[in-house]
Design a protein around this motif. Structure first.
Motif, PDB file in Angstrom:
ATOM      1  N   ALA A 175       0.831  -1.206   0.000  1.00  0.00           N
ATOM      2  CA  ALA A 175       0.000   0.000   0.000  1.00  0.00           C
ATOM      3  C   ALA A 175       0.866   1.257   0.000  1.00  0.00           C
ATOM      4  N   ALA A 176       1.932   1.232   0.784  1.00  0.00           N
ATOM      5  CA  ALA A 176       2.830   2.382   0.839  1.00  0.00           C
ATOM      6  C   ALA A 176       3.510   2.607  -0.503  1.00  0.00           C
ATOM      7  N   GLU A 177       3.889   1.520  -1.158  1.00  0.00           N
ATOM      8  CA  GLU A 177       4.505   1.623  -2.485  1.00  0.00           C
ATOM      9  C   GLU A 177       3.538   2.262  -3.476  1.00  0.00           C
ATOM     10  N   ALA A 178       2.273   1.868  -3.403  1.00  0.00           N
ATOM     11  CA  ALA A 178       1.274   2.457  -4.296  1.00  0.00           C
ATOM     12  C   ALA A 178       1.132   3.949  -4.040  1.00  0.00           C
ATOM     13  N   TYR A 179       1.156   4.332  -2.772  1.00  0.00           N
ATOM     14  CA  TYR A 179       1.075   5.756  -2.426  1.00  0.00           C
ATOM     15  C   TYR A 179       2.285   6.511  -2.974  1.00  0.00           C
ATOM     16  N   LEU A 180       3.482   5.949  -2.770  1.00  0.00           N
ATOM     17  CA  LEU A 180       4.697   6.609  -3.246  1.00  0.00           C
ATOM     18  C   LEU A 180       4.676   6.765  -4.768  1.00  0.00           C
ATOM     19  N   ARG A 181       4.266   5.712  -5.473  1.00  0.00           N
ATOM     20  CA  ARG A 181       4.215   5.799  -6.943  1.00  0.00           C
ATOM     21  C   ARG A 181       3.218   6.871  -7.388  1.00  0.00           C
ATOM     22  N   GLY A 182       2.087   6.943  -6.708  1.00  0.00           N
ATOM     23  CA  GLY A 182       1.110   7.963  -7.061  1.00  0.00           C
ATOM     24  C   GLY A 182       1.662   9.367  -6.895  1.00  0.00           C
ATOM     25  N   ILE A 183       2.387   9.592  -5.796  1.00  0.00           N
ATOM     26  CA  ILE A 183       2.991  10.910  -5.554  1.00  0.00           C
ATOM     27  C   ILE A 183       4.097  11.186  -6.574  1.00  0.00           C
ATOM     28  N   GLU A 184       4.921  10.193  -6.850  1.00  0.00           N
ATOM     29  CA  GLU A 184       6.003  10.383  -7.829  1.00  0.00           C
ATOM     30  C   GLU A 184       5.432  10.716  -9.209  1.00  0.00           C
ATOM     31  N   ARG A 185       4.351  10.080  -9.580  1.00  0.00           N
ATOM     32  CA  ARG A 185       3.714  10.386 -10.866  1.00  0.00           C
ATOM     33  C   ARG A 185       3.174  11.819 -10.878  1.00  0.00           C
ATOM     34  N   ARG A 186       2.644  12.259  -9.751  1.00  0.00           N
ATOM     35  CA  ARG A 186       2.153  13.638  -9.691  1.00  0.00           C
ATOM     36  C   ARG A 186       3.297  14.635  -9.875  1.00  0.00           C
ATOM     37  N   ILE A 187       4.404  14.385  -9.215  1.00  0.00           N
ATOM     38  CA  ILE A 187       5.551  15.292  -9.327  1.00  0.00           C
ATOM     39  C   ILE A 187       6.060  15.317 -10.768  1.00  0.00           C
ATOM     40  N   ALA A 188       6.140  14.135 -11.377  1.00  0.00           N
ATOM     41  CA  ALA A 188       6.607  14.060 -12.765  1.00  0.00           C
ATOM     42  C   ALA A 188       5.670  14.793 -13.718  1.00  0.00           C
ATOM     43  N   ALA A 189       4.386  14.854 -13.349  1.00  0.00           N
ATOM     44  CA  ALA A 189       3.398  15.536 -14.194  1.00  0.00           C
ATOM     45  C   ALA A 189       3.257  17.013 -13.851  1.00  0.00           C
ATOM     46  N   GLY A 190       4.088  17.497 -12.934  1.00  0.00           N
ATOM     47  CA  GLY A 190       4.045  18.905 -12.562  1.00  0.00           C
ATOM     48  C   GLY A 190       2.917  19.255 -11.608  1.00  0.00           C
TER      49      GLY A 190
END
Length: 364
Positions: A175-190
């Protein structure tokens, strides 16, 4: 303010109520818990709403009005739940604002019938969060394999998520990995790195599951050991370079939440889990009975060890008695999902029956 609950708040643990009903909103009980017992949030689930709506007449007027307007099934229930949770969210809004959004949350669970359908869960999470129109409302998604996909996508979409039905360190880390990936994708998308989330580890159900498998002296120890093991992983994640990079970009930790912390064994102390799970930077959700017991005579003698303490030794002892913790975690998650699905079906059946009785229409 109660001195015992205040101690937990002082060490950095939030106390949330594991309950909601229209009656406690109407009669001031929830407001009193906030004022007197340091309650700073609450969670709900299908079983809680099944009990709340099925008892008494508090929901009858709204059920009749909605039924006459053509509402039924999940749509009608959603209106009932959002009415209650909207009122609760408003009660918690001051603490949400003063803590900068760290606290003051309420949670609404997706239909458990969606547990194995990621795409349906993603769509429903976005729709329900928009319908709630509250900044301090989490959508609960179970930490199943399909749920993990839904969690990542929902976080990326900016929907605050309470990950529920976690029973092990491994399920928590997924679950934590899914949260981290979601945040990383947001940062990459600005996009903003700020989307809040909690991860809910269920504790007491471990001890219920093994109580007939181990000697009496070993009972009520496994759930706490699993919680300690998971807390160690949580704290290690917050120290990782990966998390520090996200934090520097403005992300906030997905806080670890301890659920199912009411004592089920009448021979055990009624505040057993609350005392054992005292830990900074976490949340404990507790039922009314446990809250009142802890307020009256609860004690905090030590905080949970950062290194897991004796967790691995205790878990090894249970293996000697034939307990496979990895297999049991999977079983408990499935049983939890099944129990919520059964409550959901009973809830909708009860609403249909009440709608028919109140409007004079035949039951569907």
């Amino acid at each position: 303010m109660n001195a015992n609950t205040k101690k937990l708040q002082a060490l950095g643990q939030s106390l949330w109520l594991d309950n909601i009903s229209r009656q406690m909103l109407d009669d001031g009980t929830l407001a009193r818990y906030i004022r007197d017992f340091s309650i700073t949030g609450l969670t709900s689930n299908p079983t809680i709403f099944e009990h709340a709506i099925g008892k008494g007449v508090a929901y009858d007027e709204q059920i009749a009005t909605l039924a006459r307007a053509g509402r039924s099934g999940e749509d009608l229930f959603t209106q009932l739940a959002l009415s209650d949770l909207g009122r609760a969210a408003d009660l918690f809004r001051p603490v949400h604002d003063t803590t900068g959004g760290i606290d003051g949350w309420v949670s609404l669970e997706l239909s458990p019938l969606m547990a194995d359908d990621a795409d349906q869960s993603i769509d429903a999470a976005a729709r329900l969060h928009a319908a709630a129109a509250r900044p301090n409302l989490y959508i609960k998604i179970p930490g199943t394999k399909a749920g993990v996909k839904a969690i990542e996508t929902s976080i990326f979409a900016g929907v605050p998520i309470n990950v529920t039905l976690l029973f092990s360190r491994e399920q928590y880390l997924a679950a934590a990995e899914a949260y981290l990936r979601g945040i990383e994708r947001r940062i990459a998308a600005g996009k903003s790195a700020r989307v809040d989330s909690v991860a809910s580890l269920f504790v007491s159900r471990w001890d219920v599951a093994v109580k007939d498998q181990v000697p009496a002296a070993e009972r009520n120890r496994l759930g706490i050991a699993i919680a300690r093991r998971t807390y160690k992983a949580y704290r290690e994640l917050l120290q990782s370079a990966r998390w520090q990079k996200l934090a520097a970009a403005g992300a906030r930790p997905q806080r670890l939440l301890f659920g199912s912390t009411g004592t089920k064994d009448p021979a055990a102390p009624d505040t057993l889990y609350v005392s054992a799970l005292a830990a900074p930077s976490t949340i404990d959700t507790i039922p009314d009975k446990t809250l009142l017991a802890f307020a009256e005579h609860g004690k905090v003698e030590a905080t949970m060890p950062l290194d897991g303490g004796d967790a691995e030794a205790v878990i090894a002892e249970f293996r000697v008695h034939g307990v496979d913790e990895a297999a049991l975690a999977e079983r408990l998650q499935q049983e939890g999902a099944d129990a919520f699905a059964n409550s959901w079906k009973s809830l909708l059946e009860g609403i249909a029956d009440k709608s028919a009785m109140l409007t004079g229409a035949p039951a569907a």
